[in-house]
Write an enzyme that holds these catalytic residues in place. Structure first.
Site, PDB file in Angstrom:
ATOM      1  N   ILE A 276       1.361  -0.882  -0.133  1.00 41.57           N
ATOM      2  CA  ILE A 276       0.377   0.148   0.030  1.00 41.57           C
ATOM      3  C   ILE A 276       0.908   0.770  -0.364  1.00 41.57           C
ATOM      4  CG2 ILE A 276      -0.521   0.054   2.963  1.00 41.57           C
ATOM      5  CD1 ILE A 276      -3.203   1.082  -0.508  1.00 41.57           C
TER       6      ILE A 276
ATOM      7  N   ARG B  73      -5.426   6.455  -1.866  1.00 38.19           N
ATOM      8  CA  ARG B  73      -3.861   5.518  -2.115  1.00 38.19           C
ATOM      9  C   ARG B  73      -4.611   4.186  -3.028  1.00 38.19           C
ATOM     10  NH1 ARG B  73      -1.444   4.579   4.230  1.00 38.19           N
ATOM     11  NH2 ARG B  73       0.351   4.010   2.542  1.00 38.19           N
TER      12      ARG B  73
ATOM     13  N   PHE C 261       3.276 -13.821   2.911  1.00 42.10           N
ATOM     14  CA  PHE C 261       2.922 -14.075   4.031  1.00 42.10           C
ATOM     15  C   PHE C 261       3.509 -14.038   4.953  1.00 42.10           C
ATOM     16  CE2 PHE C 261       4.619 -16.665   0.568  1.00 42.10           C
ATOM     17  CZ  PHE C 261       3.325 -18.479   0.541  1.00 42.10           C
ATOM     18  N   PHE C 262       2.299 -14.010   6.132  1.00 39.92           N
ATOM     19  CA  PHE C 262       2.015 -13.300   7.150  1.00 39.92           C
ATOM     20  C   PHE C 262       1.830 -13.861   7.970  1.00 39.92           C
ATOM     21  CE2 PHE C 262       0.991 -10.286   3.416  1.00 39.92           C
ATOM     22  CZ  PHE C 262       1.452  -9.130   3.972  1.00 39.92           C
TER      23      PHE C 262
ATOM     24  N   ARG D   3       2.202 -12.885  12.042  1.00 39.27           N
ATOM     25  CA  ARG D   3       2.352 -11.629  13.214  1.00 39.27           C
ATOM     26  C   ARG D   3       1.546 -10.527  12.697  1.00 39.27           C
ATOM     27  NH1 ARG D   3       6.707 -14.368  17.391  1.00 39.27           N
ATOM     28  NH2 ARG D   3       6.412 -15.843  16.304  1.00 39.27           N
ATOM     29  N   GLN D   4       1.636  -9.934  11.594  1.00 35.94           N
ATOM     30  CA  GLN D   4       1.626  -8.689  11.139  1.00 35.94           C
ATOM     31  C   GLN D   4      -0.172  -8.151  10.643  1.00 35.94           C
ATOM     32  OE1 GLN D   4       4.762  -8.274   8.023  1.00 35.94           O
ATOM     33  NE2 GLN D   4       6.283  -7.687  10.206  1.00 35.94           N
TER      34      GLN D   4
ATOM     35  N   LEU E 196      -0.483  -5.060   8.499  1.00 38.61           N
ATOM     36  CA  LEU E 196       0.545  -5.032   7.278  1.00 38.61           C
ATOM     37  C   LEU E 196      -0.500  -6.247   6.242  1.00 38.61           C
ATOM     38  CD1 LEU E 196       2.577  -4.347   5.876  1.00 38.61           C
ATOM     39  CD2 LEU E 196       4.048  -6.036   6.368  1.00 38.61           C
TER      40      LEU E 196
ATOM     41  N   LYS F  77      -3.476  -4.544   5.203  1.00 41.89           N
ATOM     42  CA  LYS F  77      -2.793  -2.775   3.755  1.00 41.89           C
ATOM     43  C   LYS F  77      -3.022  -3.278   2.366  1.00 41.89           C
ATOM     44  CE  LYS F  77      -2.996   0.652   7.546  1.00 41.89           C
ATOM     45  NZ  LYS F  77      -2.611   1.791   8.265  1.00 41.89           N
TER      46      LYS F  77
ATOM     47  N   HIS G  14      11.765  -2.840  -4.201  1.00 44.32           N
ATOM     48  CA  HIS G  14       9.620  -3.462  -4.503  1.00 44.32           C
ATOM     49  C   HIS G  14      10.349  -3.486  -6.111  1.00 44.32           C
ATOM     50  CE1 HIS G  14       9.212  -2.395  -0.632  1.00 44.32           C
ATOM     51  NE2 HIS G  14       9.150  -1.469  -0.758  1.00 44.32           N
TER      52      HIS G  14
ATOM     53  N   ASP H 213      12.215  -6.189  -7.184  1.00 51.75           N
ATOM     54  CA  ASP H 213      10.794  -8.317  -7.134  1.00 51.75           C
ATOM     55  C   ASP H 213       9.696  -7.979  -7.729  1.00 51.75           C
ATOM     56  OD1 ASP H 213      12.887  -8.869  -4.340  1.00 51.75           O
ATOM     57  OD2 ASP H 213      11.128  -7.378  -3.115  1.00 51.75           O
TER      58      ASP H 213
END
Length: 157
Positions: free
Chosen positions: A10, A44, A70-71, A73-74, A77, A80, A140, A143
């Site tokens: 984001i 945004r 892959f998240f 504990r966020q 994040l 968003k 970014h 990637d």
């Protein structure tokens, strides 16, 4: 084959378009779309949507390749990043472009030959494959291009 690669975020969304003809790949377009924390969420997401739409409309990709996130504990994040993915999915639907997801190990395996490679090795291979004079920055951007090249690797004609 033309592929639009997306590193979703984001605040920073990496966007790269590559064309593969046979075993050769070339860079068509690359940018990082930035938004700020102080902007309202709709603004945004709108900015991301417009940038992805413009790239897809201009370059007419046969596929959109995105980094699967892959998240653990966020949660905020992940939430968003979902906003950014929503913008990408709307463009894909509007322009009837299929979307493919690739996790980091698959990208590393495709480009470096080792699923545990580091980001520097992946960026170096992006530079080498595309024949660039410098490693794409920021990460970014590298990637997004890596994800597009991964799709080319797995879907060679």
């Amino acid at each position: 084959m033309v592929v639009l690669g997306i590193d979703p975020g984001i605040t920073n969304l990496g966007l790269g378009v590559v064309e593969q003809i046979g075993r050769q790949a070339r860079l068509l377009h690359a940018e990082v779309v930035r938004t700020t924390h102080g902007e309202p969420a709709p603004a945004r997401v709108g900015r991301l949507y417009r940038a992805v739409y413009q790239a897809a409309h201009t370059y007419q990709p046969q596929a959109i390749a995105v980094e699967e996130q892959f998240f653990y504990r966020q949660n905020e994040l992940a939430y968003k990043v979902g906003w950014a993915m929503g913008a990408v999915f709307v463009v894909a639907d509007q322009l009837a472009i299929p979307v493919y997801g690739y996790g980091p190990p698959k990208v590393k395996q495709a480009l470096v030959g080792y699923g545990q490679a580091d980001k520097g090795q992946v960026a170096y291979m992006v530079r080498a494959i595309l024949g660039l004079k410098a490693t794409p920055k920021p990460t970014h951007l590298a990637d997004a291009l890596a994800i597009a090249l991964t799709h080319c690797f797995y879907h060679r004609a």
